[in-house]
Design a protein around this motif. Structure first.
Motif, PDB file in Angstrom:
ATOM      1  N   ILE A  61       0.861  -1.179   0.000  1.00 19.80           N
ATOM      2  CA  ILE A  61       0.000   0.000   0.000  1.00 19.80           C
ATOM      3  C   ILE A  61       0.896   1.227   0.000  1.00 19.80           C
ATOM      4  O   ILE A  61       1.775   1.356   0.846  1.00 19.80           O
ATOM      5  CB  ILE A  61      -0.927  -0.019   1.228  1.00 19.80           C
ATOM      6  N   GLY A  62       0.696   2.118  -0.982  1.00 24.04           N
ATOM      7  CA  GLY A  62       1.581   3.274  -1.095  1.00 24.04           C
ATOM      8  C   GLY A  62       0.867   4.535  -1.519  1.00 24.04           C
ATOM      9  O   GLY A  62      -0.318   4.533  -1.859  1.00 24.04           O
ATOM     10  N   GLY A  63       1.613   5.624  -1.497  1.00 21.86           N
ATOM     11  CA  GLY A  63       1.134   6.906  -1.990  1.00 21.86           C
ATOM     12  C   GLY A  63       0.034   7.540  -1.171  1.00 21.86           C
ATOM     13  O   GLY A  63      -0.779   8.284  -1.704  1.00 21.86           O
ATOM     14  N   GLY A  64      -0.047   7.231   0.113  1.00 20.66           N
ATOM     15  CA  GLY A  64      -1.053   7.854   0.962  1.00 20.66           C
ATOM     16  C   GLY A  64      -2.369   7.112   1.049  1.00 20.66           C
ATOM     17  O   GLY A  64      -3.319   7.595   1.665  1.00 20.66           O
ATOM     18  N   LEU A  65      -2.451   5.938   0.426  1.00 15.99           N
ATOM     19  CA  LEU A  65      -3.684   5.146   0.498  1.00 15.99           C
ATOM     20  C   LEU A  65      -3.900   4.686   1.937  1.00 15.99           C
ATOM     21  O   LEU A  65      -3.015   4.089   2.550  1.00 15.99           O
ATOM     22  CB  LEU A  65      -3.595   3.943  -0.441  1.00 15.99           C
ATOM     23  N   ASN A  66      -5.075   4.969   2.483  1.00 21.44           N
ATOM     24  CA  ASN A  66      -5.413   4.621   3.859  1.00 21.44           C
ATOM     25  C   ASN A  66      -6.179   3.295   3.850  1.00 21.44           C
ATOM     26  O   ASN A  66      -7.409   3.274   3.732  1.00 21.44           O
ATOM     27  CB  ASN A  66      -6.248   5.746   4.487  1.00 21.44           C
ATOM     28  N   ALA A  67      -5.440   2.181   3.918  1.00 15.25           N
ATOM     29  CA  ALA A  67      -6.053   0.854   3.871  1.00 15.25           C
ATOM     30  C   ALA A  67      -5.107  -0.157   4.502  1.00 15.25           C
ATOM     31  O   ALA A  67      -3.903   0.079   4.607  1.00 15.25           O
ATOM     32  CB  ALA A  67      -6.359   0.466   2.428  1.00 15.25           C
ATOM     33  N   THR A  68      -5.681  -1.275   4.908  1.00 17.30           N
ATOM     34  CA  THR A  68      -4.896  -2.395   5.424  1.00 17.30           C
ATOM     35  C   THR A  68      -5.381  -3.675   4.746  1.00 17.30           C
ATOM     36  O   THR A  68      -6.507  -3.732   4.249  1.00 17.30           O
ATOM     37  CB  THR A  68      -5.050  -2.549   6.953  1.00 17.30           C
ATOM     38  N   THR A  69      -4.511  -4.689   4.734  1.00 24.98           N
ATOM     39  CA  THR A  69      -4.887  -5.982   4.157  1.00 24.98           C
ATOM     40  C   THR A  69      -4.656  -7.080   5.176  1.00 24.98           C
ATOM     41  O   THR A  69      -3.847  -6.932   6.103  1.00 24.98           O
ATOM     42  CB  THR A  69      -4.064  -6.292   2.888  1.00 24.98           C
ATOM     43  N   GLU A  70      -5.357  -8.184   4.969  1.00 21.01           N
ATOM     44  CA  GLU A  70      -5.227  -9.357   5.836  1.00 21.01           C
ATOM     45  C   GLU A  70      -5.417 -10.607   4.978  1.00 21.01           C
ATOM     46  O   GLU A  70      -6.379 -10.692   4.204  1.00 21.01           O
ATOM     47  CB  GLU A  70      -6.297  -9.293   6.925  1.00 21.01           C
ATOM     48  N   TYR A  71      -4.510 -11.568   5.106  1.00 21.42           N
ATOM     49  CA  TYR A  71      -4.631 -12.821   4.377  1.00 21.42           C
ATOM     50  C   TYR A  71      -5.801 -13.633   4.929  1.00 21.42           C
ATOM     51  O   TYR A  71      -6.024 -13.661   6.139  1.00 21.42           O
ATOM     52  CB  TYR A  71      -3.352 -13.656   4.524  1.00 21.42           C
ATOM     53  N   THR A  72      -6.522 -14.331   4.035  1.00 20.25           N
ATOM     54  CA  THR A  72      -7.616 -15.193   4.484  1.00 20.25           C
ATOM     55  C   THR A  72      -7.465 -16.630   3.979  1.00 20.25           C
ATOM     56  O   THR A  72      -8.383 -17.429   4.128  1.00 20.25           O
ATOM     57  CB  THR A  72      -8.985 -14.629   4.030  1.00 20.25           C
ATOM     58  N   ASP A  73      -6.322 -16.944   3.388  1.00 19.57           N
ATOM     59  CA  ASP A  73      -6.057 -18.320   2.971  1.00 19.57           C
ATOM     60  C   ASP A  73      -4.638 -18.698   3.382  1.00 19.57           C
ATOM     61  O   ASP A  73      -3.825 -17.845   3.717  1.00 19.57           O
ATOM     62  CB  ASP A  73      -6.271 -18.500   1.467  1.00 19.57           C
ATOM     63  N   ALA A  74      -4.370 -20.009   3.378  1.00 21.10           N
ATOM     64  CA  ALA A  74      -3.056 -20.486   3.819  1.00 21.10           C
ATOM     65  C   ALA A  74      -2.697 -21.778   3.086  1.00 21.10           C
ATOM     66  O   ALA A  74      -3.572 -22.521   2.630  1.00 21.10           O
ATOM     67  CB  ALA A  74      -3.066 -20.727   5.327  1.00 21.10           C
ATOM     68  N   ASP A  75      -1.388 -22.032   2.995  1.00 18.42           N
ATOM     69  CA  ASP A  75      -0.908 -23.278   2.406  1.00 18.42           C
ATOM     70  C   ASP A  75      -0.983 -24.396   3.446  1.00 18.42           C
ATOM     71  O   ASP A  75      -1.460 -24.182   4.568  1.00 18.42           O
ATOM     72  CB  ASP A  75       0.503 -23.106   1.827  1.00 18.42           C
ATOM     73  N   GLY A  76      -0.521 -25.568   3.100  1.00 18.30           N
ATOM     74  CA  GLY A  76      -0.578 -26.718   3.990  1.00 18.30           C
ATOM     75  C   GLY A  76       0.203 -26.552   5.281  1.00 18.30           C
ATOM     76  O   GLY A  76      -0.057 -27.256   6.265  1.00 18.30           O
ATOM     77  N   ASP A  77       1.142 -25.616   5.310  1.00 19.55           N
ATOM     78  CA  ASP A  77       1.935 -25.358   6.514  1.00 19.55           C
ATOM     79  C   ASP A  77       1.390 -24.184   7.325  1.00 19.55           C
ATOM     80  O   ASP A  77       2.016 -23.753   8.294  1.00 19.55           O
ATOM     81  CB  ASP A  77       3.400 -25.077   6.138  1.00 19.55           C
ATOM     82  N   GLY A  78       0.241 -23.642   6.899  1.00 16.18           N
ATOM     83  CA  GLY A  78      -0.358 -22.527   7.621  1.00 16.18           C
ATOM     84  C   GLY A  78       0.184 -21.157   7.249  1.00 16.18           C
ATOM     85  O   GLY A  78      -0.136 -20.167   7.902  1.00 16.18           O
ATOM     86  N   ASN A  79       1.005 -21.086   6.202  1.00 20.38           N
ATOM     87  CA  ASN A  79       1.548 -19.806   5.745  1.00 20.38           C
ATOM     88  C   ASN A  79       0.631 -19.196   4.689  1.00 20.38           C
ATOM     89  O   ASN A  79       0.002 -19.910   3.909  1.00 20.38           O
ATOM     90  CB  ASN A  79       2.948 -20.003   5.152  1.00 20.38           C
ATOM     91  N   PRO A  80       0.542 -17.862   4.630  1.00 18.46           N
ATOM     92  CA  PRO A  80      -0.379 -17.211   3.699  1.00 18.46           C
ATOM     93  C   PRO A  80      -0.034 -17.466   2.232  1.00 18.46           C
ATOM     94  O   PRO A  80       1.131 -17.600   1.868  1.00 18.46           O
ATOM     95  CB  PRO A  80      -0.249 -15.727   4.013  1.00 18.46           C
ATOM     96  N   ILE A  81      -1.103 -17.521   1.424  1.00 22.62           N
ATOM     97  CA  ILE A  81      -0.964 -17.588  -0.033  1.00 22.62           C
ATOM     98  C   ILE A  81      -1.341 -16.230  -0.620  1.00 22.62           C
ATOM     99  O   ILE A  81      -0.603 -15.657  -1.397  1.00 22.62           O
ATOM    100  CB  ILE A  81      -1.866 -18.670  -0.652  1.00 22.62           C
ATOM    101  N   GLY A  82      -2.530 -15.730  -0.257  1.00 23.12           N
ATOM    102  CA  GLY A  82      -2.952 -14.407  -0.688  1.00 23.12           C
ATOM    103  C   GLY A  82      -3.863 -14.366  -1.889  1.00 23.12           C
ATOM    104  O   GLY A  82      -4.153 -13.283  -2.391  1.00 23.12           O
ATOM    105  N   VAL A  83      -4.342 -15.513  -2.370  1.00 25.92           N
ATOM    106  CA  VAL A  83      -5.320 -15.492  -3.455  1.00 25.92           C
ATOM    107  C   VAL A  83      -6.626 -14.891  -2.939  1.00 25.92           C
ATOM    108  O   VAL A  83      -7.330 -14.218  -3.663  1.00 25.92           O
ATOM    109  CB  VAL A  83      -5.540 -16.907  -4.045  1.00 25.92           C
TER     110      VAL A  83
END
Length: 184
Positions: free
Chosen positions: A114-136
């Motif tokens: 997130i850049g250029g002054g955009l006021n937003a946040t993101t959160e992953y809602t999916d994970a691989d088999g090891d519990g790490n985020p994918i981000g699709v």
């Protein structure tokens, strides 16, 4: 006679040396990276169901023509459920590379910058088999009115786990898609 014996021995020796060559080496498997020409991010308002589609399309790859980018306008102080689709549109029909990303989920991760002054946040809602985020799939929550850029980066072979930044993730960039966003 000695010459014939000597030539015979040299000839037989050369045949034996050639037949003893080491051909047992198994060649390394080549896993060519897919060509990604298009990224489509669909953001669906969690409360109303309305959606905004952001696209980044670069059919000729790096260099050449500029990518065609469709920016978006989001509502302030709103949570959006997001999905990402990546395509190779040089093929007919277009190849959905998202399927490979999900199939090889331990080898891929989307990052959101997130850049250029955009006021937003993101959160992953999916994970691989090891519990790490994918981000699709992800959530994007906007704050007050602002504008800036939301850059989607797909990394191949990232370091997992990581803190979600390009520096921490490492790996190779399969696509980096900066898209202008306004929050009103």
């Amino acid at each position: 006679m000695k010459t014939i014996k000597l030539l015979s021995i040299l000839f037989i020796s050369s045949i034996l040396l050639q037949s003893c060559s080491n051909d047992d080496d198994t060649p390394e498997e080549v896993n060519e990276e897919e060509l990604i020409t298009t990224l489509i991010a669909t953001l669906r308002d969690a409360s109303t169901g309305s959606s905004v589609t952001l696209t980044f399309r670069d059919l000729d790859g790096d260099g050449g023509d500029d990518p065609v980018v469709t920016p978006g306008t989001l509502a302030a102080n709103t949570t959006y459920n997001g999905t990402i689709q990546v395509l190779n549109e040089t093929e007919t029909p277009a190849e959905d590379i998202t399927l490979e990303v999900l199939e090889e989920d331990d080898e891929h991760q989307f990052l959101y910058v997130i850049g250029g002054g955009l006021n937003a946040t993101t959160e992953y809602t999916d994970a691989d088999g090891d519990g790490n985020p994918i981000g699709v799939t992800f959530n994007l929550t906007t704050g007050d009115a602002s504008s800036g850029t939301l850059t989607f980066i797909l990394r191949h072979e990232p370091t997992k786990p990581n803190d979600g930044t390009p520096a921490s993730a490492g790996g190779e960039t399969d696509i980096s898609a900066p898209i202008p966003v306004n929050v009103q």
